[in-house]
Design a protein around this motif. Structure first.
Motif, mmCIF file in Angstrom:
data_model
loop_
_atom_site.group_PDB
_atom_site.id
_atom_site.type_symbol
_atom_site.label_atom_id
_atom_site.label_comp_id
_atom_site.label_asym_id
_atom_site.label_seq_id
_atom_site.Cartn_x
_atom_site.Cartn_y
_atom_site.Cartn_z
ATOM 1 N N ASN A 188 37.612 45.642 42.312
ATOM 2 C CA ASN A 188 36.632 46.292 43.633
ATOM 3 C C ASN A 188 37.811 46.573 44.572
ATOM 4 O OD1 ASN A 188 34.454 46.477 41.496
ATOM 5 N ND2 ASN A 188 33.200 44.556 42.706
ATOM 6 N N GLY A 189 38.512 46.618 44.520
ATOM 7 C CA GLY A 189 39.762 46.550 46.041
ATOM 8 C C GLY A 189 40.369 45.666 46.086
ATOM 9 N N ALA A 190 39.592 44.557 45.464
ATOM 10 C CA ALA A 190 40.552 43.322 46.464
ATOM 11 C C ALA A 190 41.485 42.954 45.055
ATOM 12 C CB ALA A 190 39.329 42.644 46.773
ATOM 13 N N ILE A 191 41.822 41.701 46.103
ATOM 14 C CA ILE A 191 42.857 40.661 44.616
ATOM 15 C C ILE A 191 42.167 39.388 45.017
ATOM 16 C CG2 ILE A 191 44.521 40.024 43.770
ATOM 17 C CD1 ILE A 191 46.078 42.312 45.822
ATOM 18 N N VAL A 192 41.884 39.275 43.360
ATOM 19 C CA VAL A 192 40.992 37.966 43.678
ATOM 20 C C VAL A 192 41.709 36.698 42.424
ATOM 21 C CG1 VAL A 192 38.809 39.174 44.315
ATOM 22 C CG2 VAL A 192 40.053 39.198 41.726
ATOM 23 N N PHE A 193 41.206 35.797 42.437
ATOM 24 C CA PHE A 193 41.541 35.317 40.967
ATOM 25 C C PHE A 193 40.736 34.363 41.168
ATOM 26 C CE2 PHE A 193 42.400 31.221 44.890
ATOM 27 C CZ PHE A 193 41.766 30.604 44.757
ATOM 28 N N GLU A 194 40.882 33.345 39.696
ATOM 29 C CA GLU A 194 39.866 33.416 39.247
ATOM 30 C C GLU A 194 39.874 31.498 38.556
ATOM 31 O OE1 GLU A 194 36.792 34.182 34.627
ATOM 32 O OE2 GLU A 194 37.607 35.737 36.119
ATOM 33 N N GLU A 195 38.750 30.964 38.821
ATOM 34 C CA GLU A 195 39.176 29.475 39.477
ATOM 35 C C GLU A 195 38.659 29.221 37.040
ATOM 36 O OE1 GLU A 195 37.191 27.368 42.233
ATOM 37 O OE2 GLU A 195 39.113 27.738 43.061
ATOM 38 N N ASP A 196 39.302 27.879 36.338
ATOM 39 C CA ASP A 196 38.991 27.941 35.376
ATOM 40 C C ASP A 196 36.690 27.662 35.110
ATOM 41 O OD1 ASP A 196 41.252 28.174 34.787
ATOM 42 O OD2 ASP A 196 41.409 25.569 34.992
ATOM 43 N N LYS A 200 35.379 32.634 41.983
ATOM 44 C CA LYS A 200 36.567 33.817 42.157
ATOM 45 C C LYS A 200 36.485 33.810 43.806
ATOM 46 C CE LYS A 200 34.860 37.551 38.772
ATOM 47 N NZ LYS A 200 34.626 38.342 38.261
ATOM 48 N N GLU A 201 37.847 33.771 43.802
ATOM 49 C CA GLU A 201 38.195 33.828 45.585
ATOM 50 C C GLU A 201 39.839 35.062 45.964
ATOM 51 O OE1 GLU A 201 40.571 30.597 48.462
ATOM 52 O OE2 GLU A 201 39.123 29.861 47.260
ATOM 53 N N ALA A 202 38.715 35.773 46.925
ATOM 54 C CA ALA A 202 40.438 36.926 47.497
ATOM 55 C C ALA A 202 40.725 36.242 48.343
ATOM 56 C CB ALA A 202 39.647 37.912 48.655
ATOM 57 N N LEU A 203 42.187 37.068 47.513
ATOM 58 C CA LEU A 203 43.780 36.357 47.657
ATOM 59 C C LEU A 203 44.357 37.872 48.433
ATOM 60 C CD1 LEU A 203 45.273 34.805 44.834
ATOM 61 C CD2 LEU A 203 44.837 33.776 47.141
ATOM 62 N N PRO A 204 44.879 37.753 50.060
ATOM 63 C CA PRO A 204 45.540 38.962 50.864
ATOM 64 C C PRO A 204 46.340 40.095 49.952
ATOM 65 C CG PRO A 204 45.092 36.925 52.243
ATOM 66 C CD PRO A 204 45.027 36.484 51.029
ATOM 67 N N GLU A 205 46.117 40.939 50.251
ATOM 68 C CA GLU A 205 47.489 42.002 49.626
ATOM 69 C C GLU A 205 48.976 41.343 49.875
ATOM 70 O OE1 GLU A 205 46.247 45.332 48.507
ATOM 71 O OE2 GLU A 205 44.755 44.347 47.723
ATOM 72 N N ASN A 206 49.244 41.519 51.057
ATOM 73 C CA ASN A 206 50.302 39.927 51.246
ATOM 74 C C ASN A 206 50.450 39.246 51.572
ATOM 75 O OD1 ASN A 206 49.643 39.237 53.710
ATOM 76 N ND2 ASN A 206 50.564 39.957 55.611
#
Length: 300
Positions: A188-196, A200-206
């Motif tokens: 949905n336009g954002a960068i996320v990382f998914e845990e086991d 999910k948690e968002a990560l900044p583009e930079n």
């Protein structure tokens, strides 16, 4: 002392499904790593060491040696499962070698000078090699090494999640640590990382991430040798365990061996994590050739 470029090319390319280290992506039949070598030569590197497996050495050399003859000195390191085990026996269910930290350890006899290390199947961009060469010539010491950091948004795949080493960086631009995030993607336009556990948690583009482009003194190879036996004692029976270079870099900092400066590049990384990435990589290289960044045939 003249620095060396070390290229990690011993991986089995399990997700990609073929020997991507020697697959053609450029209009003149070039592999991805040839663009790295070309950029490295332009930056000042005079020698490249390939870490490969002995079982595809002949095929590898047949492709790469005619292209590089007279342009840069070449050498080879074989990463085999039984190397540097200290008398231990390789478990029967062990398929792969022991990871990128083990690969660096296998360079112990051939690499005695400051060196940059990269992945064979990643495109890093010319700016990264210029900055790495400058660091290796002017700043690299036993207790001062570096990591080339990319902005996370410039390293994603359109065809699936990626693993990235997310860097913790101090105000003085030193690497404080690295956290491996194994499932990063855009949603949905954002960068996320998914845990086991599915959170999910968002990560900044930079967000600054490591793409396995480091600048080390030869003392780092000694550190790999120091830490590898403990790794084996704890992980010998896990057939998928890996002694990873970023983990050794983390210990380099936290164990008081030295500091890792963060060299930031805004270059766009691309690579072939998935087979579906190949057309995008080819299109990206074609665009760079059309823009005049690279010649249509690198070595002619």
């Amino acid at each position: 002392m003249q620095p060396t470029l070390v290229i990690l090319a011993a991986g089995m390319a399990s997700r990609y499904g073929s020997m991507k280290q020697t697959e053609s992506f450029g209009p003149g039949g070039e592999t991805i790593m040839e663009y790295s070598i070309y950029d490295a030569i332009r930056a000042g590197f005079k020698k490249v060491v390939f870490i490969i497996r002995k079982d595809f050495a002949d095929a590898f050399k047949a492709i790469i040696e005619p292209k590089l003859a007279g342009k840069i000195q070449t050498d080879y390191v074989f990463q085999e499962k039984d190397a540097y085990l200290g008398g231990r026996t390789v478990p029967a269910d062990r398929v792969k070698p022991w990871g990128t930290g083990h690969a660096i350890l296998c360079c112990k006899e051939q690499v005695k000078e400051p060196f940059a290390v990269i992945n064979a199947d990643d495109f890093y961009g010319a700016d990264a090699f210029v900055k790495a060469y400058d660091f290796l010539v002017n700043k690299c010491q036993k207790d001062v090494c570096a990591v080339v950091a990319y902005e996370l948004a410039n390293t994603l795949s359109e065809n699936g999640s990626v693993s990235r080493g997310v860097l913790a960086v101090t105000d003085s631009n030193e690497m404080q640590g690295v956290t491996e995030r194994t499932k990063i993607y855009r949603e949905n336009g954002a960068i996320v990382f998914e845990e086991d556990n599915g959170n999910k948690e968002a990560l900044p583009e930079n967000t600054r991430v490591s793409m396995n482009f480091f600048c080390f003194s030869p003392a780092f190879i000694d550190l790999c040798g120091e830490l590898f036996p403990k790794f084996l004692d704890e992980n010998m029976q896990n057939p998928k365990s890996e002694f990873l270079m970023p983990k050794v870099a983390d210990e380099y900092i936290k164990g008081g061996y030295g500091k890792l400066e963060v060299i930031t590049t805004n270059a766009k990384w691309f690579g072939v994590t998935y087979k579906e990435d190949a057309p995008t990589v080819k299109a990206s290289i074609d665009a760079l050739v059309s823009a005049g960044t690279y010649p249509a045939s690198l070595w002619k």
